[in-house]
Design a protein around this motif. Structure first.
Motif, PDB file in Angstrom:
ATOM      1  N   SER A 146      15.211  -4.154  68.607  1.00 32.61           N
ATOM      2  CA  SER A 146      14.918  -5.274  68.187  1.00 32.61           C
ATOM      3  C   SER A 146      14.825  -6.381  69.258  1.00 32.61           C
ATOM      4  O   SER A 146      13.883  -7.262  69.331  1.00 32.61           O
ATOM      5  N   ARG A 192      14.409  -6.074  72.571  1.00 34.66           N
ATOM      6  CA  ARG A 192      13.456  -5.691  73.310  1.00 34.66           C
ATOM      7  C   ARG A 192      12.025  -6.164  72.661  1.00 34.66           C
ATOM      8  O   ARG A 192      11.228  -6.913  73.549  1.00 34.66           O
ATOM      9  N   ALA A 193      11.791  -5.946  71.602  1.00 35.08           N
ATOM     10  CA  ALA A 193      10.851  -6.382  70.974  1.00 35.08           C
ATOM     11  C   ALA A 193      10.537  -7.742  70.969  1.00 35.08           C
ATOM     12  O   ALA A 193       9.486  -8.204  70.901  1.00 35.08           O
ATOM     13  N   ARG A 194      11.584  -8.493  70.266  1.00 33.99           N
ATOM     14  CA  ARG A 194      11.439  -9.847  70.286  1.00 33.99           C
ATOM     15  C   ARG A 194      11.118 -10.544  71.625  1.00 33.99           C
ATOM     16  O   ARG A 194      10.349 -11.453  71.552  1.00 33.99           O
ATOM     17  N   SER A 197       9.617  -9.172  74.259  1.00 31.08           N
ATOM     18  CA  SER A 197       8.331  -8.889  74.557  1.00 31.08           C
ATOM     19  C   SER A 197       7.334  -9.675  74.076  1.00 31.08           C
ATOM     20  O   SER A 197       6.036 -10.241  74.557  1.00 31.08           O
ATOM     21  N   ARG A 198       7.452  -9.784  72.667  1.00 30.90           N
ATOM     22  CA  ARG A 198       6.702 -10.745  71.674  1.00 30.90           C
ATOM     23  C   ARG A 198       6.656 -12.173  72.113  1.00 30.90           C
ATOM     24  O   ARG A 198       5.572 -12.990  72.390  1.00 30.90           O
ATOM     25  N   LEU A 199       7.760 -12.871  72.663  1.00 26.86           N
ATOM     26  CA  LEU A 199       7.863 -14.317  72.930  1.00 26.86           C
ATOM     27  C   LEU A 199       7.178 -14.247  74.317  1.00 26.86           C
ATOM     28  O   LEU A 199       6.528 -15.522  74.725  1.00 26.86           O
ATOM     29  N   ARG A 200       7.527 -13.347  75.242  1.00 27.90           N
ATOM     30  CA  ARG A 200       6.697 -13.264  76.604  1.00 27.90           C
ATOM     31  C   ARG A 200       5.122 -13.383  76.519  1.00 27.90           C
ATOM     32  O   ARG A 200       4.471 -14.020  77.202  1.00 27.90           O
ATOM     33  N   ALA A 201       5.001 -12.457  75.635  1.00 28.59           N
ATOM     34  CA  ALA A 201       3.504 -12.409  75.468  1.00 28.59           C
ATOM     35  C   ALA A 201       2.739 -13.827  75.029  1.00 28.59           C
ATOM     36  O   ALA A 201       1.712 -13.930  75.208  1.00 28.59           O
ATOM     37  N   GLU A 202       3.547 -14.279  74.018  1.00 27.35           N
ATOM     38  CA  GLU A 202       2.972 -15.605  73.719  1.00 27.35           C
ATOM     39  C   GLU A 202       3.336 -16.858  74.550  1.00 27.35           C
ATOM     40  O   GLU A 202       2.955 -17.960  74.411  1.00 27.35           O
TER      41      GLU A 202
END
Length: 466
Positions: free
Chosen positions: A99, A101-103, A105-110
């Motif tokens: 969880s 790592r997914a969070r 990754s999502r924040l970095r993509a944004e």
């Protein structure tokens, strides 16, 4: 009886109403909790509602975690025992890591940070302080937390050597770039230095020691010892002489045109060293009169039992006077003197001019003598001396300085030769060799004359043998 007896139907209606209301508030950009304020960035609730929810969640989390830890179960799920060396069980750790790592990754993509930078910094600072205090209390290295700390230090030898090597490299790099304080922020370093200096000075002052060297006791009524005060005076005088010779302001070091002591800015600012001399003298006289009226020391302001100076200030002044006389310098300005004089030529002239009318001075002294005698004070120092003119220390000094105390000086002896037959006297002679010559030229034997010496018997008995 309840109107809605079917619990499931009621629960479904409440859930549908909550979803509809949440959708409406979300469409309008309002908080889903209160429906009044705007939502926080990236959230569905406003900040006050989030804070309330965080407090409730934290309380429930701590209570549940304490219960599960007491039972020896995983504090996250409460179903399995923790994995060896970990706080949670293996499935909970895997889900939490996935969880996270997914969070991230999502924040970095944004293009958003994974954590609030300010909150993360505050948390890390608090964590480091807590960890440092725990390791220091345990006597282990505060850096690695594995080895024992050095005696009198907080780090082990290995970590200390790494720190020293890093500091040397940093200072060399900063020196090559022309940076001060090893490349650190100068204002922050100066602020830390001033804070440490104030703390050190307060500790030394509380202990009664000199705030500058910390080795000698401070002068009564002062914060430094006499050697440090004298060193500071000498350094200040030397700096002022150099600046005066270079045509600079002795305070700020800027050019002072016209051979003046201060520049225009320093001359106009208020301060003891830049005020009118007449104003300074008047203020000194007023302070002297106030302290004398209170019976305090006119130098340091401490109680002096009616005397002009307390014993400590008198001793300090006497030691300073004796030291300057022994060094052959002026007792006032420390300029070189000649022929063992106490004052240099300018100070001697100033002192002679400041004395004014001698008759008026003598009259003032007689009046002071009468007033002190009437008040029962010592006529010299002003200390309490009921019934006698001088206190014991002043009376002793006065007696020792008189000719009666010193006695008759020891002069060089003289000799007189008296002929026994005629009573004729030869002399007096200053040396015994002259007596021998007199006997030889007069063809007189030792049995025909009497030689009289005016030296006292005590001087003869106590004289150093030839």
């Amino acid at each position: 009886m309840c109107k809605h007896s079917d619990i499931e139907a009621r629960r479904a209606r409440d859930l549908e109403r909550w979803r509809r209301r949440s959708a409406e508030r979300e469409a309008r950009g309002l908080c889903q909790g209160c429906g009044k304020a705007e939502t926080a960035p990236g959230r569905t609730r406003c900040e006050p509602c989030l804070e309330k929810r965080r407090a409730a969640d934290r309380e429930r989390h701590h209570r549940r975690t304490a219960e599960r830890l007491a039972a020896g179960m995983c504090p996250k799920c409460g179903k399995r025992e923790p994995a060896p060396g970990l706080a949670n069980c293996s499935p909970c750790n895997e889900r939490q890591n996935a969880s996270s790592r997914a969070r991230v990754s999502r924040l970095r993509a944004e293009g958003r940070p994974a954590r609030d930078p300010e909150r993360a910094k505050a948390y890390q600072r608090e964590r480091k302080r807590r960890l440092h205090a725990e390791r220091k209390a345990a006597g282990i290295c505060t850096r690695c937390g594995r080895a024992q700390a050095r005696p009198g230090g907080t780090a082990c030898e290995t970590c200390a050597e790494k720190d020293r090597a890093h500091d040397r490299l940093r200072h060399e790099r900063a020196k090559a770039q022309g940076l001060a304080y090893g490349g650190r922020d100068p204002e922050a370093k100066r602020k830390a230095g001033r804070k440490a200096g104030r703390k050190r000075a307060e500790a030394r002052k509380a202990a009664g020691m000199c705030i500058r060297c910390g080795k000698e006791p401070a002068v009564p009524g002062r914060s430094m010892c006499e050697p440090c005060r004298e060193n500071r005076r000498q350094a200040r005088r030397q700096r002022n002489r150099k600046r005066r010779a270079a045509g600079l302001c002795i305070r700020c070091g800027t050019p002072a045109p016209g051979g003046k002591t201060y520049c225009a800015e320093c001359a106009t600012t208020n301060g003891w060293g830049r005020r009118d001399p007449a104003e300074r003298r008047e203020e000194a006289r007023q302070r002297y009169a106030e302290r004398r009226a209170r019976g305090d020391c006119t130098t340091c302001g401490n109680p002096a039992d009616g005397a002009a100076e307390c014993p400590a200030c008198r001793n300090v002044a006497k030691e300073r006077y004796d030291a300057r006389r022994a060094a052959g310098i002026c007792v006032r300005c420390q300029a070189p003197t000649y022929d063992g004089a106490a004052y240099c030529a300018p100070c001697a002239v100033t002192k002679a001019e400041s004395r004014g009318d001698r008759e008026a001075e003598y009259a003032a002294r007689r009046q002071q003598y009468a007033e002190r005698r009437a008040r029962g004070q010592c006529v010299q120092c002003g200390a309490r001396s009921p019934g006698v003119a001088r206190c014991d220390p002043c009376a002793r000094r006065h007696a020792e300085s008189s000719g009666t105390w010193r006695g008759i000086p020891v002069w060089a002896p003289t000799w007189t030769v008296v002929e026994l037959a005629t009573g004729h006297e030869h002399g007096p002679f200053d040396r015994e060799s002259d007596v021998a010559l007199c006997l030889a030229f007069g063809k007189l034997s030792r049995d025909e004359v009497e030689i009289i010496c005016d030296a006292s018997p005590m001087a003869t008995l106590t004289a150093w043998p030839d």
